[in-house]
Design a protein around this motif. Structure first.
Motif, PDB file in Angstrom:
ATOM      1  N   ALA A  29       0.656  -0.613  51.009  1.00  0.00           N
ATOM      2  CA  ALA A  29       1.389  -1.512  50.128  1.00  0.00           C
ATOM      3  C   ALA A  29       1.094  -1.174  48.674  1.00  0.00           C
ATOM      4  O   ALA A  29      -0.063  -1.045  48.268  1.00  0.00           O
ATOM      5  N   GLY A  30       2.154  -1.010  47.893  1.00  0.00           N
ATOM      6  CA  GLY A  30       2.010  -0.792  46.461  1.00  0.00           C
ATOM      7  C   GLY A  30       1.843   0.643  46.023  1.00  0.00           C
ATOM      8  O   GLY A  30       1.693   0.906  44.820  1.00  0.00           O
ATOM      9  N   ALA A  33       3.412   2.843  42.959  1.00  0.00           N
ATOM     10  CA  ALA A  33       2.841   2.849  41.610  1.00  0.00           C
ATOM     11  C   ALA A  33       1.959   4.069  41.362  1.00  0.00           C
ATOM     12  O   ALA A  33       1.505   4.278  40.227  1.00  0.00           O
ATOM     13  N   HIS A  60      12.277  -0.875  43.094  1.00  0.00           N
ATOM     14  CA  HIS A  60      11.533   0.293  43.574  1.00  0.00           C
ATOM     15  C   HIS A  60      11.653   1.459  42.600  1.00  0.00           C
ATOM     16  O   HIS A  60      10.648   2.109  42.269  1.00  0.00           O
ATOM     17  N   LYS A  63       9.637   0.640  39.478  1.00  0.00           N
ATOM     18  CA  LYS A  63       8.196   0.824  39.643  1.00  0.00           C
ATOM     19  C   LYS A  63       7.813   2.303  39.528  1.00  0.00           C
ATOM     20  O   LYS A  63       6.821   2.662  38.879  1.00  0.00           O
ATOM     21  N   ASP A 194       5.450   3.240  51.141  1.00  0.00           N
ATOM     22  CA  ASP A 194       5.079   1.904  50.695  1.00  0.00           C
ATOM     23  C   ASP A 194       5.839   0.866  51.515  1.00  0.00           C
ATOM     24  O   ASP A 194       7.039   0.669  51.318  1.00  0.00           O
ATOM     25  N   ASP A 196       6.015  -2.177  51.296  1.00  0.00           N
ATOM     26  CA  ASP A 196       6.576  -3.279  50.506  1.00  0.00           C
ATOM     27  C   ASP A 196       8.084  -3.142  50.339  1.00  0.00           C
ATOM     28  O   ASP A 196       8.786  -4.130  50.130  1.00  0.00           O
TER      29      ASP A 196
END
Length: 436
Positions: A29-30, A33, A60, A63, A194, A196
């Motif tokens: 997750a994440g 980045a 997305h 980011k 990811d 997310d």
């Protein structure tokens, strides 16, 4: 289920080894980045960022762009990727890449975006006539001569596995047939996976991409074993997809267990973080597996279905043109295939059924395809898939055209565990018209 480590002992002139290629990947997750840090580490100073018109203004892409900017990496965006790309859209993307003179690429999107980025990277790095690198017998199948530029792939769907493969699929408009370009040199340098991203996916997209993931795993395990594939090769000449092998078996098995446990939950509830995370992980495992083993009949048949369907629309997908989501086209052929191929490798088909959650205690070698077909049908029904090809408007009068559309897919069809002729193709399509 017996592994095939020593199966070559019975086949004269067979390949004695298999090769596995995959990117460096980060799962969690994440992790979108982290695009900037990875780009800088790969020596990227100016990148071409590939995405599509639906995602370009979304969170997305934002980011990833913010991460690249923070790392001091300049970005030029290409958002004209076509969902279900064709040779025209690939060539448009390649022109963008060539004119941009980028030192690396980032793709943020589903399989169409990642595949388009791979093709653009290739033709910008090694210019050639478009058909030069396209799979034979449709194209020349020329070998990619050297490395391409670094590519960071950031998938936003949980099924294609394109972030782990050296495969770029497109529709050749002149034939209205899908084909592709395959090379280990096209495998992304890094994949940032990811989970997310799946929170915002509609149920139909989770289902369709989830079935693509499932079929990648099923086809990897049931493919012709690598020592028994046609035209064995060695060393650098060994193809990307080589047939079933012990490594792809392991990954595909785990993927099937996850699909069986979590696909229905992921489709039913967008807030089920566990289910959607596990489906993202399953897609990654299946991608690595089928890149090494190769797909076969379900994918080979699906391309004709996609090309010949008219006026079909699915919620959550672009509305401007008729479109059968790839995973939907693939799963509609699954049950008919497993009933046809099970006799060639009963243990493997029963293993797949069991991994997906089917009860196989009373099944024997003579009916090994039925538990697998039945489990796939149950998953189709519970996730809102159409009831066979007839739901898309096909009937018995279309079977001949469907077979003609599938015949150019020799590359994948020959990877099936049984030999397939035109009459077999027609029988498979006929059996896929309706399941319940």
């Amino acid at each position: 289920m017996r592994c095939c480590h020593a199966d070559f002992a019975l086949v004269q002139g067979s390949d004695r080894g298999f090769t596995v290629g995959m990117p460096t990947f980060t799962f969690g997750a994440g992790v979108l980045a982290e695009a900037g840090d990875n780009a800088r580490d790969l020596g990227m100073r100016r990148v071409g960022l590939f995405t599509d018109g639906r995602l370009v203004h979304g969170e997305h892409v934002a980011k990833v762009r913010a991460s690249l900017a923070a790392a001091g990496v300049a970005t030029e965006v290409y958002d004209a990727v076509k969902i279900e790309p064709d040779d025209v859209s690939f060539q448009d993307a390649a022109r963008f890449a060539a004119e941009g003179r980028f030192d690396g690429y980032v793709s943020v999107g589903g399989g169409s975006v990642m595949d388009t980025c791979k093709a653009a990277n290739l033709y910008a790095a090694h210019p050639a006539d478009f058909m030069a690198y396209v799979n034979p017998p449709i194209g020349e199948g020329r070998r990619v001569p050297a490395a391409v530029k670094p590519h960071i792939a950031c998938p936003t769907t949980s099924g294609t596995g394109s972030e782990t493969t050296g495969i770029a699929i497109f529709t050749l408009k002149a034939l209205n047939a899908k084909t592709g370009i395959i090379s280990r040199r096209l495998i992304p340098s890094i994949a940032l996976i990811d989970p997310d991203v799946t929170r915002s996916l509609p149920p139909a997209a989770i289902a369709a991409t989830g079935f693509d993931c499932m079929s990648h795993a099923l086809e990897s395990i049931t493919a012709r074993a690598f020592p028994r594939r046609l035209n064995p090769a060695h060393g650098a000449a060994r193809p990307v997809s080589q047939g079933a092998n012990a490594f792809s078996d392991m990954l595909a098995t785990e993927s099937l267990k996850l699909v069986g446990a979590f696909l229905e939950r992921a489709v039913r509830d967008a807030s089920d973080t566990e289910a959607r995370t596990e489906m993202m992980y399953a897609a990654m495992l299946s991608g690595i597996a089928f890149n090494a083993a190769g797909c076969h009949l379900p994918h080979g048949l699906s391309y004709a279905v996609s090309g010949l369907t008219r006026d079909w629309h699915v919620p959550g997908y672009p509305k401007e043109a008729s479109l059968v989501p790839h995973g939907m086209a693939v799963v509609l052929n699954n049950p008919s295939v497993w009933r046809h191929t099970a006799h060639a490798s009963p243990a493997r088909h029963l293993h797949c059924a069991h991994s997906l959650g089917a009860d196989v205690r009373d099944a024997g070698p003579g009916d090994a395809g039925e538990p697998l077909a039945g489990r796939v049908i149950a998953l189709m029904r519970s996730t809102g898939m159409p009831n066979g090809l007839s739901a898309l408007g096909f009937d018995d009068t279309h079977v001949d055209a469907l077979a003609t559309g599938a015949e150019p897919q020799y590359r994948v069809i020959k990877n099936a565990p049984v030999d397939i002729g035109r009459d077999d193709l027609k029988s498979l399509f006929r059996a896929a018209l309706r399941y319940w």
